[in-house]
Every structure is written in structure tokens, then in C-alpha cells.
Design a protein around this motif. Structure first.
Motif, PDB file in Angstrom:
ATOM      1  N   ALA A  72      -4.309  11.871  -5.371  1.00  0.00           N
ATOM      2  CA  ALA A  72      -4.779  12.930  -4.481  1.00  0.00           C
ATOM      3  C   ALA A  72      -4.254  12.713  -3.061  1.00  0.00           C
ATOM      4  N   PRO A  73      -4.240  13.756  -2.245  1.00  0.00           N
ATOM      5  CA  PRO A  73      -3.838  13.598  -0.849  1.00  0.00           C
ATOM      6  C   PRO A  73      -4.628  12.497  -0.133  1.00  0.00           C
ATOM      7  N   THR A  74      -3.936  11.706   0.631  1.00  0.00           N
ATOM      8  CA  THR A  74      -4.370  10.504   1.378  1.00  0.00           C
ATOM      9  C   THR A  74      -4.829   9.369   0.475  1.00  0.00           C
ATOM     10  N   SER A  75      -4.554   9.448  -0.811  1.00  0.00           N
ATOM     11  CA  SER A  75      -4.956   8.350  -1.700  1.00  0.00           C
ATOM     12  C   SER A  75      -4.112   7.107  -1.436  1.00  0.00           C
ATOM     13  N   VAL A  76      -4.698   5.962  -1.730  1.00  0.00           N
ATOM     14  CA  VAL A  76      -4.060   4.669  -1.491  1.00  0.00           C
ATOM     15  C   VAL A  76      -3.899   3.938  -2.820  1.00  0.00           C
ATOM     16  N   THR A  77      -2.663   3.599  -3.140  1.00  0.00           N
ATOM     17  CA  THR A  77      -2.377   2.795  -4.327  1.00  0.00           C
ATOM     18  C   THR A  77      -2.002   1.392  -3.865  1.00  0.00           C
ATOM     19  N   THR A  78      -2.650   0.394  -4.442  1.00  0.00           N
ATOM     20  CA  THR A  78      -2.440  -0.999  -4.043  1.00  0.00           C
ATOM     21  C   THR A  78      -1.699  -1.755  -5.136  1.00  0.00           C
ATOM     22  N   VAL A  79      -0.585  -2.368  -4.754  1.00  0.00           N
ATOM     23  CA  VAL A  79       0.235  -3.141  -5.690  1.00  0.00           C
ATOM     24  C   VAL A  79       0.381  -4.547  -5.134  1.00  0.00           C
ATOM     25  N   VAL A  85      -0.558  -3.364 -10.313  1.00  0.00           N
ATOM     26  CA  VAL A  85      -1.413  -2.409  -9.603  1.00  0.00           C
ATOM     27  C   VAL A  85      -2.868  -2.826  -9.730  1.00  0.00           C
ATOM     28  N   SER A  86      -3.541  -2.962  -8.595  1.00  0.00           N
ATOM     29  CA  SER A  86      -4.967  -3.284  -8.615  1.00  0.00           C
ATOM     30  C   SER A  86      -5.833  -2.058  -8.317  1.00  0.00           C
ATOM     31  N   ALA A  87      -5.215  -1.012  -7.760  1.00  0.00           N
ATOM     32  CA  ALA A  87      -5.945   0.240  -7.521  1.00  0.00           C
ATOM     33  C   ALA A  87      -4.930   1.373  -7.442  1.00  0.00           C
ATOM     34  N   LEU A 122       0.850  -1.185   0.000  1.00  0.00           N
ATOM     35  CA  LEU A 122       0.000   0.000   0.000  1.00  0.00           C
ATOM     36  C   LEU A 122       0.886   1.234   0.000  1.00  0.00           C
ATOM     37  N   ILE A 123       0.789   2.036  -1.057  1.00  0.00           N
ATOM     38  CA  ILE A 123       1.541   3.287  -1.148  1.00  0.00           C
ATOM     39  C   ILE A 123       0.556   4.417  -0.894  1.00  0.00           C
ATOM     40  N   ILE A 124       0.764   5.154   0.193  1.00  0.00           N
ATOM     41  CA  ILE A 124      -0.217   6.133   0.665  1.00  0.00           C
ATOM     42  C   ILE A 124       0.382   7.539   0.622  1.00  0.00           C
TER      43      ILE A 124
END
Length: 241
Positions: free
Chosen positions: A186-193, A207-209, A4-6
Motif C-alpha cells: 500500500a502507499p507509504t508501506s515499509v518493507t524491511t529486508v 524479508v522480516s516485514a 527499508l523499501i518504502i
């Protein structure tokens, strides 16, 4: 494994912390992240990322390891007026005219990038990320990762948009220029790998999200504009440069 990259909350760059809205976003983020089964938390050394993470860590009763290389990517190029600027602020008509910028192995050798020492900055992030992934069981071999200890753990990194794109470029084999200019977290967005191990011991990342801010939408909170440029040139209330 799941990464999770936040991105940090709406920033107050003058004090390297968060705006009032940023703290509100971070609280909503904490409600989403703290209940998750997180194996390990990591955070940038910069205040805005650490402040964002602090609410999740407090709610979860956890601590985070500081990763120096996860600070905002700060290798700056020489602008037209002689000032140093972040490379993701380059005008579209400038960078799209150079084919090398789309090549993951050539873009940092373009003269303006080479002058800035771009490759050195990139390798600091790449090496740091690979060392972290190796600690969690995945050792880089060429363009994929050797699953030495395959697992379904989740790790979270609270960091910044610029360095996020450098990380994703390394994992996916994409020039960060295409990510910096073509995507917006965007700020506080979560990227899921997620890892995918279709053959025993050989893992790749997918990347799933990207930039998910569902924790804001569910609360009726409008995402912060930080990091974006004006939607139309005539809009004088949104930044142009």
C-alpha cells in the motif's frame, strides 16, 4: 544490514505528486522513519517518491541521493488492444496459464516479455541495486552476497511498488510476476529486508516485514487503495482494469 523499501504515498499520477491523502500519509510516515538511525537515504527521481521522502528528510534534517534505476519500473508489454501496459496488470487467467512466469530465469523470455525488452529493464535495476549494496559492504556472488564489510546499518529507499518487486525478486530469487500479482504494498508501506550471515562472509537477504503500514493504523488512517483491484466484481466503485 537492514534495507527499508518504502512506497510513495497515495499518488496523483497526473502531476506526478501526491493527493491530499498522500501528503497526510507521508507526514505519518515521517513521524515513524525520521527518528530511526538511518545510515543513508535514497530516492527515486519521480515526483511522487521525492515528495513522499521530502517530509521525512525535512524532519530528520537529512538529504537523499537520487537513484535513476529506482524510478517506477517502466518496461511495458504489448496489450491485447495494441496499447502498452505495465506487466503487473496482466489478467490472472492469462499469466497463470504460462508455467514459465513462475520461473525466475525464464519468465522474461516468454515472447510477450521478450518483445518488450524485459530483460534489459530488469538488468538495469539489478545492476543498480547490486552496485548500491556493494557500496554498503555486500557484493553479489551468484545467489548470495559476499559480506566484504558486514554491518548493521539501515538504509532507506523511497520508490514504487513495481520496482520494489523487481528488487525483491533479485534479492530472494523469485520471479517478479509472482510478487507483482501475489503481493500488494500500500502507499507509504515499509518493507524491511535484513541480511543474515550464518557463515563468515556469506550473506543472504530475508524479508522480516512486507508492506507494513502500522504508522497509518496507529493514527486511525485508512490505507489508500491505489494499486489494488476490486475486491469483488460487483463493486463498481473499485477499479477493474
Amino acid at each position: 544490514m537492514k534495507l527499508l523499501i518504502i512506497r510513495h504515498g497515495d499518488p496523483n499520477y497526473e502531476i506526478d505528486s501526491l493527493t491530499e491523502k498522500g501528503w497526510k500519509e507521508a507526514e505519518m510516515l515521517a513521524e515513524r522513519i525520521a527518528p530511526l538511525d538511518i545510515k543513508a537515504y535514497y530516492v527515486s527521481p519521480l515526483g511522487r517518491a521525492r515528495d513522499t521522502a521530502s517530509l521525512t528528510l525535512k524532519k530528520a534534517g537529512r538529504e537523499a541521493e537520487v537513484l535513476p534505476w529506482a524510478r517506477e519500473y517502466n518496461t511495458r508489454i504489448l496489450g491485447e488492444n495494441g496499447e502498452r501496459r505495465i506487466p503487473w496488470d496482466m489478467l490472472p487467467e492469462k499469466w497463470t496459464a504460462v508455467p514459465e512466469y513462475y520461473d525466475k530465469d525464464k519468465w522474461y523470455d516468454v515472447p510477450v516479455m521478450k518483445e518488450a525488452g524485459m530483460e534489459e529493464g530488469l538488468r538495469w535495476v539489478w545492476d543498480g541495486l547490486d552496485e548500491l549494496l556493494a557500496r554498503h559492504g555486500y557484493k553479489r556472488e551468484g545467489m548470495y552476497y559476499r559480506a566484504e564489510n558486514p554491518n548493521e546499518d539501515t538504509i532507506a529507499i523511497f520508490c514504487h511498488f513495481g520496482v520494489e518487486c523487481v528488487m525483491l525478486g533479485h534479492l530472494l530469487g523469485i520471479s517478479p510476476m509472482a510478487l507483482w500479482h501475489g503481493f500488494m504494498a500500500a502507499p507509504t508501506s515499509v518493507t524491511t529486508v535484513n541480511t543474515e550471515e550464518r557463515r563468515d562472509g556469506i550473506a543472504s537477504f530475508r524479508v522480516s516485514a512486507f508492506g507494513d503500514i502500522s504508522h497509518l493504523y496507529v493514527k486511525g488512517e485508512k490505507p489508500a487503495f491505489a494499486g489494488r483491484f476490486c475486491e469483488t466484481f460487483a463493486n463498481t466503485e473499485q477499479r477493474h482494469d
